[in-house]
Design a protein around this motif. Structure first.
Motif, PDB file in Angstrom:
ATOM      1  N   CYS A  73       1.871   3.956  -4.107  1.00 50.47           N
ATOM      2  CA  CYS A  73       3.074   3.522  -4.806  1.00 50.47           C
ATOM      3  C   CYS A  73       3.881   4.733  -5.281  1.00 50.47           C
ATOM      4  O   CYS A  73       3.355   5.613  -5.954  1.00 50.47           O
ATOM      5  N   CYS A  76       4.281   4.260  -9.448  1.00 50.58           N
ATOM      6  CA  CYS A  76       3.192   4.459 -10.415  1.00 50.58           C
ATOM      7  C   CYS A  76       2.020   5.252  -9.843  1.00 50.58           C
ATOM      8  O   CYS A  76       1.086   5.586 -10.560  1.00 50.58           O
ATOM      9  N   CYS A  90       3.289  -3.118  -4.612  1.00 49.04           N
ATOM     10  CA  CYS A  90       2.258  -2.582  -5.496  1.00 49.04           C
ATOM     11  C   CYS A  90       1.737  -3.664  -6.436  1.00 49.04           C
ATOM     12  O   CYS A  90       2.512  -4.305  -7.140  1.00 49.04           O
ATOM     13  N   CYS A  93       2.520  -2.469 -10.439  1.00 44.61           N
ATOM     14  CA  CYS A  93       3.858  -2.472 -11.040  1.00 44.61           C
ATOM     15  C   CYS A  93       4.861  -3.310 -10.257  1.00 44.61           C
ATOM     16  O   CYS A  93       6.003  -3.457 -10.671  1.00 44.61           O
ATOM     17  N   SER A  95       6.297  -2.685  -7.526  1.00 47.21           N
ATOM     18  CA  SER A  95       7.270  -1.921  -6.753  1.00 47.21           C
ATOM     19  C   SER A  95       7.063  -2.115  -5.257  1.00 47.21           C
ATOM     20  O   SER A  95       5.936  -2.267  -4.784  1.00 47.21           O
TER      21      SER A  95
HETATM   22 ZN   LIG Z   1       3.129   0.797  -8.562  1.00 42.93          ZN
END
Ligand SMILES: [Zn+2]
Length: 125
Positions: A73, A76, A90, A93, A95
């Motif tokens: 990711c 993060c 992800c 988070c 993402s």
């Molecule tokens: Zn992430």
């Protein structure tokens, strides 16, 4: 059927590295194949004997290790295996900015040599 061209490249790599070794018969050849390559182990193994015919690798067995897809990711830093559950994003988070770090491999991992002392040197008689 793009497996054959991959196999030919692999065999050439293996033969190259064999140049630096002295003798020994190759028993097994281990290759890492990423899940994203779309390569089928079945076909890799099917074409292998054909590709190694007449080479130092003739008679050896191809072992395929499948490498699962992993992404890192960008937001993060988590390394995760993308799954449909998280929309391939992800899981920590959410993402979608994952950079694929594994899964595209097609590499020669190692070879197992048989050192039985019985070389094929021509005896001259
Ligand atoms: Zn992430």
């Amino acid at each position: 059927m793009h497996e054959m061209s991959y196999i030919v490249k692999l065999v050439n790599t293996a033969l190259d590295s064999l140049k630096d070794m002295d003798g020994g018969k190759v028993k097994e050849l281990f290759v890492q194949v990423g899940a994203m390559t779309g390569l089928e182990p079945y076909y890799l193994k099917k074409y292998y004997p054909e590709a190694v015919r007449g080479t130092l690798l003739e008679g050896s067995v191809l072992r395929v290790e499948l490498i699962p897809v992993e992404a890192c990711c960008q937001d993060c830093g988590l390394v995760y295996q993308p799954t449909r559950d998280y929309g391939y994003g992800c899981p920590a988070c959410g993402s979608g900015q994952g950079r694929v770090v594994h899964g595209r491999e097609f590499v020669l991992d190692h070879m197992v040599l048989e050192m039985d002392g019985r070389t094929n040197e021509s005896s001259g008689c």
